[in-house]
Design a protein around this motif. Sequence first.
Motif, PDB file in Angstrom:
ATOM      1  N   LYS A  25       7.297  25.274  -2.493  1.00 45.83           N
ATOM      2  CA  LYS A  25       5.835  25.226  -2.591  1.00 45.83           C
ATOM      3  C   LYS A  25       5.295  24.525  -1.349  1.00 45.83           C
ATOM      4  CE  LYS A  25       6.285  23.002  -6.528  1.00 45.83           C
ATOM      5  NZ  LYS A  25       6.130  22.401  -7.882  1.00 45.83           N
ATOM      6  N   VAL A  26       4.259  25.103  -0.750  1.00 50.22           N
ATOM      7  CA  VAL A  26       3.551  24.418   0.337  1.00 50.22           C
ATOM      8  C   VAL A  26       2.272  23.824  -0.256  1.00 50.22           C
ATOM      9  CG1 VAL A  26       2.337  24.704   2.538  1.00 50.22           C
ATOM     10  CG2 VAL A  26       4.526  25.878   2.135  1.00 50.22           C
ATOM     11  N   LEU A  27       2.087  22.518  -0.042  1.00 49.16           N
ATOM     12  CA  LEU A  27       0.948  21.795  -0.613  1.00 49.16           C
ATOM     13  C   LEU A  27       0.038  21.260   0.478  1.00 49.16           C
ATOM     14  CD1 LEU A  27       3.796  20.567  -2.305  1.00 49.16           C
ATOM     15  CD2 LEU A  27       1.893  20.298  -3.886  1.00 49.16           C
ATOM     16  N   ILE A  28      -1.274  21.292   0.188  1.00 50.71           N
ATOM     17  CA  ILE A  28      -2.280  20.676   1.047  1.00 50.71           C
ATOM     18  C   ILE A  28      -2.835  19.457   0.314  1.00 50.71           C
ATOM     19  CG2 ILE A  28      -4.578  20.989   2.085  1.00 50.71           C
ATOM     20  CD1 ILE A  28      -2.858  22.670   3.636  1.00 50.71           C
ATOM     21  N   LEU A  29      -3.010  18.372   1.048  1.00 51.00           N
ATOM     22  CA  LEU A  29      -3.492  17.122   0.446  1.00 51.00           C
ATOM     23  C   LEU A  29      -4.926  16.829   0.884  1.00 51.00           C
ATOM     24  CD1 LEU A  29      -0.337  17.010   0.351  1.00 51.00           C
ATOM     25  CD2 LEU A  29      -0.546  14.532   0.537  1.00 51.00           C
ATOM     26  N   ASN A  30      -5.670  16.219  -0.021  1.00 60.12           N
ATOM     27  CA  ASN A  30      -7.037  15.821   0.294  1.00 60.12           C
ATOM     28  C   ASN A  30      -7.041  14.590   1.210  1.00 60.12           C
ATOM     29  OD1 ASN A  30      -9.868  15.918   0.113  1.00 60.12           O
ATOM     30  ND2 ASN A  30      -9.858  14.289  -1.421  1.00 60.12           N
ATOM     31  N   ASP A  31      -8.105  14.431   1.964  1.00 59.51           N
ATOM     32  CA  ASP A  31      -8.381  13.191   2.691  1.00 59.51           C
ATOM     33  C   ASP A  31      -9.894  13.081   2.811  1.00 59.51           C
ATOM     34  OD1 ASP A  31      -9.418  14.071   5.478  1.00 59.51           O
ATOM     35  OD2 ASP A  31      -7.626  15.298   5.211  1.00 59.51           O
ATOM     36  N   ASP A  32     -10.366  11.965   3.343  1.00 59.95           N
ATOM     37  CA  ASP A  32     -11.817  11.717   3.373  1.00 59.95           C
ATOM     38  C   ASP A  32     -12.499  12.253   4.629  1.00 59.95           C
ATOM     39  OD1 ASP A  32     -11.670  10.422   0.961  1.00 59.95           O
ATOM     40  OD2 ASP A  32     -11.573   8.408   1.841  1.00 59.95           O
TER      41      ASP A  32
END
Length: 102
Positions: A25-32
Amino acid sequence: TPEDEGDFGVALDSRPKTKRPPLYKVLILNDDYTPMEFVIMVLERFFGLTHQESFELMLTVHKKGLAVVGVYSREIAETKVAQVLDMAQRHEHPLQCTMEKE
Ligand code: TYC
């Protein structure tokens, strides 16, 4: 072998070996800080999503913290992660992308 060896330990198991390579699985993470439009562009460019799909997935990441954006063989997943991180770095955005065996 699991079956049909009788008393001789002779391999009579004729089932074809169909072991498949693991998927990641390729995941994208949130940031501000990464602009929403940049995340949408990355999802369109590297994950073959439409603008609408990319918009919705970006919002999911924004609200939930992370999301799976695709599932690939190890080599393809590594390439996607590298492409995202390279694009983010070149635009000086902190966007994070990682992969995880299914
Ligand atoms: N949270 C970011 C913002 O408010 C948008 C964003 C969404 C950033 C998804 C990263 O993976 C991400 N600008």
